[in-house]
Enzyme design. Structure first.
Site, PDB file in Angstrom:
ATOM      1  N   LYS A  13       0.734  -1.337  -0.191  1.00  4.71           N
ATOM      2  CA  LYS A  13       0.347  -0.353   0.095  1.00  4.71           C
ATOM      3  C   LYS A  13       0.823   1.726   0.028  1.00  4.71           C
ATOM      4  CE  LYS A  13      -2.375  -1.209   4.008  1.00  4.71           C
ATOM      5  NZ  LYS A  13      -1.492  -2.431   3.978  1.00  4.71           N
ATOM      6  N   ARG A  89     -10.454  -0.190   8.457  1.00  4.94           N
ATOM      7  CA  ARG A  89      -9.732  -1.520   8.774  1.00  4.94           C
ATOM      8  C   ARG A  89     -10.519  -2.195   9.330  1.00  4.94           C
ATOM      9  NH1 ARG A  89      -3.382  -0.271   7.944  1.00  4.94           N
ATOM     10  NH2 ARG A  89      -2.712  -2.285   8.498  1.00  4.94           N
ATOM     11  N   ARG A 123      12.136  -5.487   5.728  1.00  6.90           N
ATOM     12  CA  ARG A 123      11.805  -3.814   5.125  1.00  6.90           C
ATOM     13  C   ARG A 123      12.380  -3.030   5.934  1.00  6.90           C
ATOM     14  NH1 ARG A 123       5.590  -1.565   5.498  1.00  6.90           N
ATOM     15  NH2 ARG A 123       5.628  -2.716   7.474  1.00  6.90           N
ATOM     16  N   ARG A 154      11.013  -0.937  11.319  1.00 11.02           N
ATOM     17  CA  ARG A 154       9.181  -0.826  12.524  1.00 11.02           C
ATOM     18  C   ARG A 154       9.652  -1.425  13.243  1.00 11.02           C
ATOM     19  NH1 ARG A 154       4.584   0.332   8.176  1.00 11.02           N
ATOM     20  NH2 ARG A 154       3.162  -1.133  10.245  1.00 11.02           N
ATOM     21  N   ARG A 165      -0.285  -9.405  13.258  1.00 11.93           N
ATOM     22  CA  ARG A 165      -1.257  -8.444  11.822  1.00 11.93           C
ATOM     23  C   ARG A 165      -1.654  -9.106  10.367  1.00 11.93           C
ATOM     24  NH1 ARG A 165       4.389  -5.613  10.800  1.00 11.93           N
ATOM     25  NH2 ARG A 165       3.215  -4.279   8.804  1.00 11.93           N
TER      26      ARG A 165
END
Ligand code: AP5
Ligand code: MG
Length: 211
Positions: A13, A89, A123, A154, A165
């Site tokens: 996203k 969400r 990431r 992160r 998640r």
């Protein structure tokens, strides 16, 4: 155009959002980024959000909806539309949005769930401009190719939190695919190609809507 970007954690996203924003010149509203800014500033919202985000759970709907409602009331959203990344969400969040805004398209980035753990744990994000990279393509560098900023990982990109998640996505967010299909707003793109290949599909669909 008022657009929603839907997709599992790691679907891409944020990666597509930066391309869409550059091409169409609309504000990028990421609830995740807004919460991370609050967490950094240690605001009351940030302190509450941290207790959920660190566990891979969703921040409660009332707090999230209030933040989005006030962001959408800002002037920059009234010119060329906006792009929501990571909101809604949950079904109650989508219902709240329906009550205040007209949405033109919901782009669902569809990616095989088996790719997501590696994408997220690998990431690295630029501290200055927010661009995302995967560690396997950085050749040991810790610098953003776009702006030279420092890259970081992160805190919620660790195997345990990612797994939570992904479960939360399946239980609470995936039902939005049916919700927006029923409204005739859903546009599916295959998110398994390279970021540029995915963007070609996004662009084709958005340009067709603009005609
Ligand atoms: P948020 O920041 O929105 O995180 P997320 O939805 O978990 O999604 P990510 O940002 O992790 O993934 P992405 O889809 O943006 O992928 P990216 O482009 O970076 O939310 C964080 C937390 O905040 C939530 O867990 C929740 O607690 C809270 N929150 C936020 N919104 C909320 C809401 N509405 N309600 C309640 N709580 C909320 O890409 C990922 C990686 O893949 C990168 O390494 C990238 O380089 C790579 N990649 C991207 N595209 C490709 C591709 N096509 N091919 C190969 N690699 C790719
Ligand atoms: Mg993101």
């Amino acid at each position: 155009m008022n657009i929603i970007l839907l997709g599992a954690p790691g679907a891409g996203k944020g990666t597509q959002a930066s391309r869409i924003t550059e091409t169409y010149g609309m504000p990028h509203i990421s609830t995740g980024d807004i919460f991370r800014a609050h967490m950094k500033a240690e605001t009351p919202v940030g302190i509450i959000a941290k207790s959920y985000i660190d566990k891979g759970q969703l921040v409660p709907d009332d707090i999230t909806c209030e933040i989005v409602e006030s962001r959408l009331a800002q002037d920059d959203c009234r010119k060329n539309g906006y792009m929501l990344d990571g909101f809604p969400r949950t079904i109650p969040q989508a219902e709240m949005l329906d009550g205040i805004e007209q949405i033109d398209a919901v782009i669902n980035i569809d990616v095989d769930m088996s790719l997501l753990m590696d994408r997220l744990c690998g990431r690295r994000v630029c501290k200055s401009c927010g661009e995302s990279y995967h560690v396997s393509r950085l050749n040991g560098s810790n610098t953003c190719e776009k702006c030279g900023g420092e890259l970081f990982q992160r805190k919620d990109d660790n195997p345990e939190t990612v797994s939570s998640r992904l479960q939360v996505y399946t239980a609470q967010t995936a039902p939005l695919i049916a919700y927006y299909t029923k409204k005739g707003l859903l546009i599916n793109v295959q998110g398994g190609g390279t970021p540029d290949e995915v963007f070609v599909q996004v662009r084709e669909k958005l340009d067709a809507l603009n005609k």
